[in-house]
Scaffold this motif. Structure first.
Motif, PDB file in Angstrom:
ATOM      1  N   GLY A 184     -23.332  42.054 108.451  1.00  5.24           N
ATOM      2  CA  GLY A 184     -22.871  41.557 109.734  1.00  5.24           C
ATOM      3  C   GLY A 184     -23.212  40.096 109.933  1.00  5.24           C
ATOM      4  N   ALA A 185     -22.913  39.601 111.145  1.00  5.93           N
ATOM      5  CA  ALA A 185     -23.160  38.205 111.502  1.00  5.93           C
ATOM      6  C   ALA A 185     -24.238  38.137 112.572  1.00  5.93           C
ATOM      7  CB  ALA A 185     -21.873  37.548 112.002  1.00  5.93           C
ATOM      8  N   TYR A 186     -25.073  37.099 112.497  1.00  8.26           N
ATOM      9  CA  TYR A 186     -26.213  36.964 113.398  1.00  8.26           C
ATOM     10  C   TYR A 186     -26.382  35.501 113.801  1.00  8.26           C
ATOM     11  CZ  TYR A 186     -27.252  41.435 111.176  1.00  8.26           C
ATOM     12  OH  TYR A 186     -27.164  42.712 110.684  1.00  8.26           O
ATOM     13  N   ALA A 199     -40.516  28.633 125.169  1.00  7.74           N
ATOM     14  CA  ALA A 199     -39.159  29.140 124.989  1.00  7.74           C
ATOM     15  C   ALA A 199     -39.189  30.620 124.661  1.00  7.74           C
ATOM     16  CB  ALA A 199     -38.440  28.374 123.874  1.00  7.74           C
ATOM     17  N   GLU A 200     -38.057  31.271 124.926  1.00  8.19           N
ATOM     18  CA  GLU A 200     -37.827  32.611 124.423  1.00  8.19           C
ATOM     19  C   GLU A 200     -36.668  32.548 123.450  1.00  8.19           C
ATOM     20  OE1 GLU A 200     -35.981  35.429 127.344  1.00  8.19           O
ATOM     21  OE2 GLU A 200     -36.489  33.841 128.746  1.00  8.19           O
ATOM     22  N   VAL A 201     -36.598  33.535 122.564  1.00  4.01           N
ATOM     23  CA  VAL A 201     -35.603  33.510 121.493  1.00  4.01           C
ATOM     24  C   VAL A 201     -34.991  34.887 121.341  1.00  4.01           C
ATOM     25  CG1 VAL A 201     -35.192  33.098 119.037  1.00  4.01           C
ATOM     26  CG2 VAL A 201     -36.847  31.692 120.268  1.00  4.01           C
ATOM     27  N   TYR A 202     -33.676  34.931 121.193  1.00  2.79           N
ATOM     28  CA  TYR A 202     -32.970  36.170 120.884  1.00  2.79           C
ATOM     29  C   TYR A 202     -32.340  36.048 119.508  1.00  2.79           C
ATOM     30  CZ  TYR A 202     -32.915  36.780 126.016  1.00  2.79           C
ATOM     31  OH  TYR A 202     -33.253  36.888 127.340  1.00  2.79           O
ATOM     32  N   LEU A 203     -32.369  37.125 118.749  1.00  2.00           N
ATOM     33  CA  LEU A 203     -31.560  37.251 117.548  1.00  2.00           C
ATOM     34  C   LEU A 203     -30.439  38.213 117.902  1.00  2.00           C
ATOM     35  CD1 LEU A 203     -30.979  36.734 114.562  1.00  2.00           C
ATOM     36  CD2 LEU A 203     -32.520  38.628 114.009  1.00  2.00           C
ATOM     37  N   LYS A 204     -29.198  37.753 117.871  1.00  2.00           N
ATOM     38  CA  LYS A 204     -28.119  38.537 118.465  1.00  2.00           C
ATOM     39  C   LYS A 204     -26.858  38.471 117.618  1.00  2.00           C
ATOM     40  CE  LYS A 204     -26.192  36.505 122.028  1.00  2.00           C
ATOM     41  NZ  LYS A 204     -25.979  35.862 123.331  1.00  2.00           N
ATOM     42  N   SER A 205     -25.902  39.303 117.976  1.00  2.00           N
ATOM     43  CA  SER A 205     -24.581  39.270 117.359  1.00  2.00           C
ATOM     44  C   SER A 205     -23.736  38.215 118.061  1.00  2.00           C
ATOM     45  CB  SER A 205     -23.899  40.638 117.488  1.00  2.00           C
ATOM     46  OG  SER A 205     -22.506  40.534 117.247  1.00  2.00           O
ATOM     47  N   PRO A 206     -23.121  37.303 117.323  1.00  2.00           N
ATOM     48  CA  PRO A 206     -22.290  36.297 117.984  1.00  2.00           C
ATOM     49  C   PRO A 206     -21.007  36.880 118.556  1.00  2.00           C
ATOM     50  CG  PRO A 206     -22.112  36.089 115.602  1.00  2.00           C
ATOM     51  CD  PRO A 206     -23.184  37.102 115.859  1.00  2.00           C
ATOM     52  N   TYR A 228     -30.754  42.083 118.634  1.00  2.00           N
ATOM     53  CA  TYR A 228     -31.495  42.813 117.609  1.00  2.00           C
ATOM     54  C   TYR A 228     -32.998  42.559 117.680  1.00  2.00           C
ATOM     55  CZ  TYR A 228     -27.009  43.808 115.431  1.00  2.00           C
ATOM     56  OH  TYR A 228     -25.736  44.259 115.198  1.00  2.00           O
ATOM     57  N   GLY A 229     -33.379  41.459 118.255  1.00  2.00           N
ATOM     58  CA  GLY A 229     -34.795  41.148 118.366  1.00  2.00           C
ATOM     59  C   GLY A 229     -34.988  39.983 119.314  1.00  2.00           C
ATOM     60  N   GLU A 230     -36.162  39.882 119.895  1.00  2.00           N
ATOM     61  CA  GLU A 230     -36.423  38.797 120.822  1.00  2.00           C
ATOM     62  C   GLU A 230     -37.917  38.542 120.945  1.00  2.00           C
ATOM     63  OE1 GLU A 230     -35.308  41.819 124.322  1.00  2.00           O
ATOM     64  OE2 GLU A 230     -35.445  39.741 124.973  1.00  2.00           O
ATOM     65  N   THR A 231     -38.251  37.335 121.278  1.00  2.00           N
ATOM     66  CA  THR A 231     -39.627  36.980 121.592  1.00  2.00           C
ATOM     67  C   THR A 231     -39.615  36.185 122.888  1.00  2.00           C
ATOM     68  OG1 THR A 231     -39.640  34.842 120.468  1.00  2.00           O
ATOM     69  CG2 THR A 231     -40.165  36.775 119.139  1.00  2.00           C
ATOM     70  N   GLU A 232     -40.727  36.147 123.542  1.00  2.00           N
ATOM     71  CA  GLU A 232     -40.856  35.406 124.795  1.00  2.00           C
ATOM     72  C   GLU A 232     -42.198  34.692 124.805  1.00  2.00           C
ATOM     73  OE1 GLU A 232     -41.524  37.233 128.943  1.00  2.00           O
ATOM     74  OE2 GLU A 232     -39.377  36.879 128.842  1.00  2.00           O
ATOM     75  N   VAL A 246     -25.195  33.154 110.795  1.00  2.00           N
ATOM     76  CA  VAL A 246     -25.613  33.556 109.455  1.00  2.00           C
ATOM     77  C   VAL A 246     -24.985  34.903 109.156  1.00  2.00           C
ATOM     78  CG1 VAL A 246     -27.573  34.179 108.001  1.00  2.00           C
ATOM     79  CG2 VAL A 246     -27.776  32.285 109.620  1.00  2.00           C
ATOM     80  N   ARG A 247     -24.331  35.012 108.013  1.00  2.00           N
ATOM     81  CA  ARG A 247     -23.632  36.244 107.652  1.00  2.00           C
ATOM     82  C   ARG A 247     -24.333  36.936 106.491  1.00  2.00           C
ATOM     83  NH1 ARG A 247     -18.973  36.356 110.437  1.00  2.00           N
ATOM     84  NH2 ARG A 247     -18.196  34.326 111.222  1.00  2.00           N
ATOM     85  N   ILE A 248     -24.449  38.234 106.594  1.00  2.00           N
ATOM     86  CA  ILE A 248     -25.007  39.063 105.523  1.00  2.00           C
ATOM     87  C   ILE A 248     -23.876  39.943 105.014  1.00  2.00           C
ATOM     88  CG2 ILE A 248     -26.681  40.869 104.947  1.00  2.00           C
ATOM     89  CD1 ILE A 248     -28.482  39.758 107.113  1.00  2.00           C
TER      90      ILE A 248
END
Length: 426
Positions: free
Chosen positions: A142-144, A108-115, A121-125, A161-163
């Motif tokens: 912000g929200a992620y 899998a690949e994963v993104y960390l993003k703004s909803p 903001y970050g990603e892996t593959e 998830v909100r900060i």
């Protein structure tokens, strides 16, 4: 000469197009590395889409946050279709590491993003089943959400998830899709078609000069035609076997420079600058002209992969560093710096088509444009009365200057390749 750092690594399907030394290449090593990008880091080339690769290990199952030896909080996060993002329960701002553990049976690949905006903001593959990859990012108010994209399955978005406190997060970039890249790719293909028309004309001039026995005129025509080809650098992958016939070298051939398979510009270059009679070059020139004509005539039916356009922008100058600045493709003309200058033009041709997509995504775009102009002027200074200084004739200070500016450009263009990597959204 600067080296592409690991924190700019990306992974693409290996390409098998002929390389500049006449042998297949699978792409540069940094492109073959597994990708793990924390977009909030500090990319050397421009401040966007920074990448941090940390050593992957067995890691912990999702759940819990700890402070590791690096002094940063590490949070274990699950990657799966049923539990994407599970484990991130104690949100905090600042620089931190997510240990992404794939509990599913597929990579899998994963993104960390703004909803809200979809900015990444970050990603892996390439997170394999049962393995853990680490992603370092800087987050702020912000929200992620984490988005998990298993191979051969639909994307799954985890909980928001909100900060609430902290400063601004690290840089983010709106992802590009294959659809976004189709218009610039089509525009670039049209530009290449015009370049191929010019290439055919210049190659015909070269053959005609050889037919007349005009070796001086043939040398001049050779350089003009060769540079016309070099400006088309982003299309090499689509040229297929024609690239080897047109611009291959003797490297990798059974008999090297004496092999019958050694054809094209460099075969003619060798003869022109090593005392071969014009008559002996008539057949190679005729074969070269036939190949470029066929390439031009067939070009309308070819289709470039839009997702490759940003990658090619980087590869043009990466190849320049590897083959031209080292003189590895010099067969007597000493024109490698002229080729490097043509490669700058070729890079600009790609960037001009990508400009509408990059202008809002890459803060370093203006600096990149300025540096390309500065490098063009630097190279122009090595041309004297139609002759170019060979790289091995540069004094140490000049060589270091050329290596430095190209190394910097390659790093900056790695940002373009990263930004223009088409991303899944479903």
């Amino acid at each position: 000469m600067a080296v592409i750092p690991l924190h700019q690594a990306r992974e693409r399907v290996p390409r098998t197009t002929p390389g500049r030394l006449g042998v297949p290449r699978s792409g540069p090593a940094w492109l073959r590395s597994a990708r793990a990008r924390g977009i909030g880091g500090a990319l050397l080339a421009g401040g966007v889409l920074a990448t941090v690769i940390l050593a992957g290990g067995p890691g912990d199952a999702a759940g819990g946050t700890r402070t590791d030896a690096d002094g940063l909080p590490h949070t274990a996060v699950e990657v799966s279709s049923s539990g994407c993002g599970r484990g991130w329960t104690h949100a905090r701002s600042g620089t931190q590491v997510f240990e992404l553990h794939n509990t599913s049976s597929a990579a899998a690949e994963v993104y960390l993003k703004s909803p809200r905006t979809g900015e990444v903001y970050g990603e892996t593959e390439g997170i394999g089943p049962g393995t853990t990859r680490r992603l370092r990012v800087t987050l702020g108010r912000g929200a992620y959400v984490f988005m998990c994209l298993p191979d051969d399955a639909d994307a799954v978005t985890g909980p928001t998830v909100r900060i609430g406190g902290g400063g601004r997060p690290g840089p983010a970039a709106a992802p590009l899709t294959q659809h976004d890249l189709i218009p610039p790719a089509l525009e670039y293909q049209k530009w290449v078609a015009g370049g191929l028309d010019g290439l055919v004309g210049r190659t015909g001039t070269l053959r005609d000069a050889l037919d007349r026995g005009d070796l001086a005129g043939a040398r001049e025509a050779w350089l003009s035609a060769h540079l016309a080809y070099e400006r088309l650098g982003a299309a090499y992958g689509t040229f297929g076997d024609a690239d080897q016939k047109i611009n291959g070298t003797g490297a990798g051939l059974p008999r090297g420079d004496r092999d019958p398979g050694f054809t094209g510009f460099h075969r003619i270059e060798y003869g022109l600058w090593h005392g071969a009679p014009a008559a002996s070059l008539h057949a190679p020139a005729g074969a070269l002209l036939a190949t470029v004509r066929t390439l031009r005539d067939d070009w309308a039916q070819e289709r470039m992969d839009p997702a490759d356009l940003g990658l090619r922008a980087h590869e043009i100058l990466e190849n320049t560093v590897e083959f031209e600045l080292t003189g590895r493709t010099d067969y007597g003309s000493g024109s490698n710096l002229a080729t490097a200058r043509a490669n700058i033009d070729g890079t600009r041709a790609v960037l001009s088509r990508l400009h509408p997509l990059l202008v809002s995504r890459y803060p370093g775009l203006r600096k990149l444009d300025d540096d390309l102009d500065r490098t063009r002027r630097l190279l122009d200074g090595f041309r004297h009365g139609g002759r170019w200084t060979p790289p091995d004739r540069l004094d140490r200070a000049r060589r270091e200057q050329v290596n430095a500016v190209f190394g910097d450009l390659v790093e900056r263009l790695a940002s373009v390749a990263t930004l223009c990597d088409a991303r899944r959204t479903v």
